[in-house]
Design an enzyme around this catalytic site. Structure first.
Site, PDB file in Angstrom:
ATOM      1  CG  ASP A 202       2.984   1.339   9.577  1.00  0.00           C
ATOM      2  OD1 ASP A 202       3.125   1.580   8.368  1.00  0.00           O
ATOM      3  OD2 ASP A 202       2.690   2.211  10.411  1.00  0.00           O
TER       4      ASP A 202
ATOM      5  NE  ARG B  54       0.112  10.331  10.430  1.00  0.00           N
ATOM      6  CZ  ARG B  54      -0.294   9.312   9.671  1.00  0.00           C
ATOM      7  NH1 ARG B  54      -1.434   8.762   9.912  1.00  0.00           N
ATOM      8  NH2 ARG B  54       0.443   8.919   8.664  1.00  0.00           N
TER       9      ARG B  54
ATOM     10  NE  ARG C 183      -7.214   4.492   5.011  1.00  0.00           N
ATOM     11  CZ  ARG C 183      -6.327   5.229   5.707  1.00  0.00           C
ATOM     12  NH1 ARG C 183      -6.560   5.532   6.960  1.00  0.00           N
ATOM     13  NH2 ARG C 183      -5.225   5.668   5.146  1.00  0.00           N
TER      14      ARG C 183
ATOM     15  CE  LYS D  32      -1.803   1.714   3.994  1.00  0.00           C
ATOM     16  NZ  LYS D  32      -1.621   3.159   4.183  1.00  0.00           N
ATOM     17  CG  ASN D  33       2.181   2.759   3.506  1.00  0.00           C
ATOM     18  OD1 ASN D  33       1.031   3.076   3.178  1.00  0.00           O
ATOM     19  ND2 ASN D  33       2.538   2.547   4.748  1.00  0.00           N
TER      20      ASN D  33
ATOM     21  CB  CYS E 291      -5.288  10.480  11.809  1.00  0.00           C
ATOM     22  SG  CYS E 291      -3.750   9.671  12.177  1.00  0.00           S
TER      23      CYS E 291
END
Ligand code: EPZ
Length: 424
Positions: free
Chosen positions: A306, A122, A398, A22-23, A117
């Site tokens: 993560d 952030r 997501r 994803k990233n 968030c």
């Protein structure tokens, strides 16, 4: 709003394939705006964030086509609008990544300022300061970042803090700047390296990717290219922890083991027997209870923030006491109070969690708060007695492709159900 229902207690056993990262795919899709023709990106995971990015680029005028083989064609030649509106940015902070490419290629951008968030405030100050260093005019007006530049100029930029998307944003802006730029204290994540490889395939001249110093020699223009996105190391780590927490035996395939050195080392410390091949990792707990393992998160090649929630979950049922220290984000323990609902024994003091392993967890309804926290909650549900229902599972969609199918393939008793209607 869907939720995921898990009946715990099954040691996972089997093989699961890993999707594209994803990233990496998000910045790579955005980077395709920099060139003057279509690019073809393969190994694209089916994730909500990919869909959101496609919508964002489509609204700007790029044309996109996705075939069923997880391959996307992005053609920026129809670009006519250079805005990332609040309604999209609020659902995906990574939208900030359009800033660098839009200013570099089209001379202007208006991007809604991402709010905070669940895991922290952030800020994006380092992104903005980097763009200003390259000669852009940047201001924040009515909640929007407005940036413009006739021609960006190469500059030396030192990041006070390692920032992954900050490094990516400035790298994408610098590839079309006049002259050479140097980024010091750059992020070294494999996803940053993948983006640099994609940009170089388009004709950029970037060296030092994977180190803390990037040198980018500006070029006149970039051409479209074909590229396959690297496998997702966080998804890989998540399924390995699923094997460890359930005392099972899991093999993950189509992955890149060298990106998970720190995770593999920590899993071996929990007592897992791990074998590593070219594109696979095999974890076998031999039916044993995992041993508690201390974690301190850090930018790559340190232990990934993560993966923190997943290891917090693992430690709740491990033998012994573990200390987990979160150094990257200021509020990344939102999963703790949900794990406590399952009977976990965790105390949080500042950015440290002290976890005393318990013999068993008991299923209960719990709530996802952010992407990786929700993964940690699902992992806990796999080992809790009885049924655990994880609500607000849109968070998990997501970043994890068909998680209930992949875990089901490993023997988990897991299904997706529509959240019960709230009675008035
Ligand atoms: C990226 O977020 C990832 N997202 C995150 O993954 C990941 O957790 C994070 O990097 C750290 O590895 C994407 O790549 C799309 P940072 P990013 O900028 O770039 C501070 C997931 O679960 N900072 O590296 O937003 C910031 O507050 C997501 O997939 C500033 O102070 O993270 C944080 O404390 C969650 N000013 C630290 O730096 C800035 O301008 C690291 O943040 C930018 C960042």
């Amino acid at each position: 709003m869907d939720c995921i229902q898990i009946t715990g207690g099954v040691p996972l056993d089997g093989e699961v394939w890993i999707s594209g990262a994803k990233n990496a795919v998000l910045p790579i899709m955005v980077a395709s705006l920099l060139c003057d023709g279509p690019s073809y990106i393969s190994n694209v995971p089916h994730l909500q964030d990919v869909t959101t990015t496609m919508e964002l680029l489509g609204r700007m005028g790029a044309s996109l086509a996705m075939d069923d083989g997880m391959r996307i064609e992005i053609d920026p030649r129809g670009m006519h609008q250079f805005e990332a509106p609040y309604d999209l940015v609020k659902t995906m902070r990574a939208s900030i990544l359009v800033l660098g490419p839009l200013v570099a290629r089209y001379g202007r951008a208006v991007v809604s300022l991402p709010g905070g968030c669940a895991i922290g405030s952030r800020p994006v100050d380092l992104h903005l300061r980097g763009l200003q260093a390259l000669g852009a005019e940047v201001s924040v007006v009515n909640g929007n970042i407005e940036a413009s530049a006739k021609q960006l100029k190469g500059a030396n930029i030192i990041f006070d803090t390692v920032t992954v998307t900050g490094t990516e944003n400035i790298m994408m802006a610098a590839v079309l700047a006049q002259g050479t730029s140097v980024i010091e204290n750059a992020a070294q994540e494999p996803e940053v390296v993948d983006l640099a490889k994609f940009l170089n395939a388009m004709g950029a001249k970037i060296s030092g990717a994977g180190s803390n110093t990037l040198t980018i020699e500006g070029v006149e223009n970039l051409h479209g290219t074909e590229y396959s996105v690297l496998p997702d190391r966080i998804e890989t780590g998540t399924y390995l922890v699923a094997g460890a927490i359930t005392r099972g035996h899991v093999r993950v395939t189509r992955t890149r083991p060298r990106d998970l050195d720190s995770v593999i080392e920590k899993l071996r410390e929990t007592g897992a027997v791990i074998e590593v091949g070219e594109d696979w990792i095999d974890l076998d707990m031999k039916g044993r209870r995992p041993l508690a393992v201390d974690i301190t998160t850090a930018p790559y090649p340190g232990f990934a923030t993560d993966m923190q929630a997943q290891f917090t979950a693992l430690n709740t049922v491990a033998e012994g006491t573990a200390i987990i220290t979160e150094t990257v984000f200021e509020n990344r323990f939102m999963h703790v109070q949900e794990l406590q609902r399952l009977g976990a024994n965790i105390r949080v003091k500042g950015n440290t969690a002290i976890i005393r392993g318990v013999d068993e967890l008991n299923g209960a309804p719990i709530m996802a708060t952010d992407l990786r926290a929700s993964a940690g909650l699902v992992l806990a549900g796999l080992v809790a007695n009885g049924t655990t229902t994880v609500d607000r599972v849109y968070h998990i969609d997501r970043g994890y492709e068909i998680i209930e199918e992949k875990l089901g393939q490993l023997g988990a008793r897991i299904r997706r159900v529509a959240s019960p209607r709230k009675t008035r």
